[in-house]
Scaffold this motif. Structure first.
Motif, PDB file in Angstrom:
ATOM      1  N   TYR A   1      66.576 109.034 106.853  1.00 26.47           N
ATOM      2  CA  TYR A   1      65.849 108.940 105.582  1.00 26.47           C
ATOM      3  C   TYR A   1      66.903 108.677 104.516  1.00 26.47           C
ATOM      4  O   TYR A   1      67.758 109.516 104.269  1.00 26.47           O
TER       5      TYR A   1
ATOM      6  N   SER B   1      70.562 122.376 102.785  1.00 27.69           N
ATOM      7  CA  SER B   1      69.306 122.350 102.031  1.00 27.69           C
ATOM      8  C   SER B   1      68.080 122.310 102.953  1.00 27.69           C
ATOM      9  O   SER B   1      67.073 122.942 102.664  1.00 27.69           O
TER      10      SER B   1
ATOM     11  N   SER C   1      63.136 119.773  99.360  1.00 32.28           N
ATOM     12  CA  SER C   1      64.272 118.948  99.790  1.00 32.28           C
ATOM     13  C   SER C   1      63.795 118.052 100.927  1.00 32.28           C
ATOM     14  O   SER C   1      63.475 118.559 102.006  1.00 32.28           O
TER      15      SER C   1
ATOM     16  N   SER D   1      64.529 116.161 103.596  1.00 34.65           N
ATOM     17  CA  SER D   1      64.728 116.308 105.038  1.00 34.65           C
ATOM     18  C   SER D   1      64.270 117.684 105.549  1.00 34.65           C
ATOM     19  O   SER D   1      64.077 117.863 106.750  1.00 34.65           O
TER      20      SER D   1
ATOM     21  N   ARG E   1      61.285 118.171 107.964  1.00 29.95           N
ATOM     22  CA  ARG E   1      61.386 118.006 109.426  1.00 29.95           C
ATOM     23  C   ARG E   1      61.867 119.262 110.129  1.00 29.95           C
ATOM     24  O   ARG E   1      61.899 119.295 111.363  1.00 29.95           O
TER      25      ARG E   1
ATOM     26  N   SER F   1      73.160 113.928  98.103  1.00 29.10           N
ATOM     27  CA  SER F   1      72.148 113.063  98.711  1.00 29.10           C
ATOM     28  C   SER F   1      71.193 112.545  97.639  1.00 29.10           C
ATOM     29  O   SER F   1      70.699 111.436  97.735  1.00 29.10           O
TER      30      SER F   1
ATOM     31  N   HIS G   1      70.370 108.667  97.501  1.00 28.20           N
ATOM     32  CA  HIS G   1      69.020 108.071  97.553  1.00 28.20           C
ATOM     33  C   HIS G   1      68.827 107.139  96.358  1.00 28.20           C
ATOM     34  O   HIS G   1      68.283 106.049  96.484  1.00 28.20           O
TER      35      HIS G   1
HETATM   36  O1  PMV Z   1      66.958 115.717 102.303  1.00 34.01           O
HETATM   37  P1  PMV Z   1      68.054 115.071 101.534  1.00 34.01           P
HETATM   38  O2  PMV Z   1      67.600 114.616 100.181  1.00 34.01           O
HETATM   39  O3  PMV Z   1      69.282 115.934 101.463  1.00 34.01           O
HETATM   40  O4  PMV Z   1      68.472 113.718 102.298  1.00 34.01           O
HETATM   41  C1  PMV Z   1      68.975 113.723 103.605  1.00 34.01           C
HETATM   42  C2  PMV Z   1      69.615 112.440 103.920  1.00 34.01           C
HETATM   43  C3  PMV Z   1      70.325 112.352 105.264  1.00 34.01           C
HETATM   44  O5  PMV Z   1      70.724 113.617 105.703  1.00 34.01           O
HETATM   45  C4  PMV Z   1      71.568 111.490 105.104  1.00 34.01           C
HETATM   46  C5  PMV Z   1      69.466 111.680 106.328  1.00 34.01           C
HETATM   47  C6  PMV Z   1      68.320 112.470 106.879  1.00 34.01           C
HETATM   48  O6  PMV Z   1      67.309 111.849 107.202  1.00 34.01           O
HETATM   49  O7  PMV Z   1      68.443 113.697 107.051  1.00 34.01           O
END
Ligand code: PMV
Length: 355
Positions: A35, A124, A160, A162, A165, A218, A222
């Protein structure tokens, strides 16, 4: 979904004697299809797929008590650290229409991570999902109902991206795709029942090349996708990778799995290298490990591959059946590239757990 969660928000008065303590542990996750790029209210520009980890996790307790107005204190590893809690407090205030009862509660949050603070592993996903599970648990004590993991994923995403998931065992898919019924941009869905057994016990050995904090957050990363000339091609490729990876995960097709996983890691870093300003987050030792892994795979035919997060550390992914050989390889060859010889032995895990 938003209207569903809004309509079921508890708007009544919290009982005067309402108090207690809830606790959840929630794992970190490692994306295979990344992502990278978001739109609107924390929605992804492309779908992503991840392994849920086991040993890298956050443990969070929330002590709650009826109060006249919203109160919030945050402790990290036993020490009051308002700066660390700021993201949770902001999330709560932004989402108070969904959780109006927080305005009648004083919350004391105590959190810690099982992985070292200076390991360069992002916390996070695990910390935000652990907190959201606690919040839903408190809500469920006011209005007694079953724990809703989809709702946990939805609000973890808002806290946050990711983190959406992290709430499911084994693997998760976040983002709407016609290839997977029920998938959504608003929350992740579990993949546990749609993957070959070999992936359910996969290992992830995390080689700590550097424990330094990332030079690009991140959020900034993004944001840089906005002006990136390769963004449209990237999103198209991510869609294709999702489609092919879903098939490979189901059939246990290792070659496709390796091909897509490594290509995704390198694409993530390539995107950062060609953004403006540009970032190089790999270190020389990251490349040494990648080269050694590819040579090892060619020589031994062991299906070992790598992925990277937005940093220099390398995640080595391999089936449990090859654990002994790969661990010997790490100890004899790869450990010299690790910061103070540090690596974390993790594996695919069972998702969050109530404490
Ligand atoms: O959830 P965020 O905003 O910290 O973004 C995560 C981005 C990556 O770790 C590089 C990729 C991912 O899909 O986890």
């Amino acid at each position: 979904m938003e209207s569903k969660w809004l309509s079921e928000a508890f708007k009544g008065a919290v009982p005067n004697d309402f108090q207690g303590k809830v606790g959840w542990q929630s794992p970190s996750n490692i994306a295979l299809v990344k992502y990278w790029g978001k739109r609107g209210k924390q929605l992804p520009k492309n779908q992503s797929i991840s392994f849920t980890l086991s040993e890298c996790r956050s443990e969070t307790f929330v002590t709650f008590e009826k109060a006249d107005r919203f109160g919030f204190r945050f402790f990290f590893e036993g020490k009051e650290t308002p700066a660390f809690g700021a993201k949770i407090e902001k999330f709560l205030l932004e989402n108070q229409t969904f959780f109006p009862f927080i305005n009648q509660l004083h919350l004391m949050v105590e959190s810690c991570n099982t992985f070292p603070h200076s390991s360069g592993i992002a916390s996070s996903a695990s910390s935000m999902s652990a907190f959201v599970m606690c919040l839903l648990d408190i809500e469920n004590q006011i209005v007694v109902k079953q724990f809703d993991f989809q709702k946990a994923s939805y609000f973890s995403r808002l806290a946050s991206g990711s983190a959406a998931r992290s709430v499911y065992p084994k693997m998760a898919l976040w983002g709407a795709t016609p290839c997977f019924e029920g998938s959504s941009d608003e929350y992740a869905v579990p993949l546990e029942n749609d993957i070959h057994p070999v992936f359910k016990t996969y290992r992830d050995s995390i080689l700590i090349v550097s424990g330094e904090t990332k030079s690009v957050s991140s959020r900034a990363g993004h944001g840089l996708m906005e002006g990136n000339p390769y963004a449209p091609a990237r999103y198209a490729r991510a869609n294709e990778n999702i489609e092919n990876l879903l098939v490979a995960l189901k059939s246990g097709d290792m070659d496709t799995f390796i091909n897509i996983t490594e290509s995704e890691a390198l694409q993530l870093h390539a995107l950062m290298m060609c953004s403006n300003p540009s970032f190089i987050l790999m270190k020389p030792n990251t490349l040494c490990i990648i080269e050694a892994v590819r040579n090892f795979r060619n020589e031994t035919q062991i299906p070992l591959c790598f992925t990277l997060d937005a940093g220099p550390n390398v995640h080595l992914l391999y089936p449990e059946s090859e654990a002994e050989k790969v661990e010997n390889f790490i100890k004899s060859e790869l450990i010299t590239y690790c910061n103070q010889g540090r690596w974390i032995a993790d594996h695919v895990g069972d998702g969050p757990k109530k404490l």
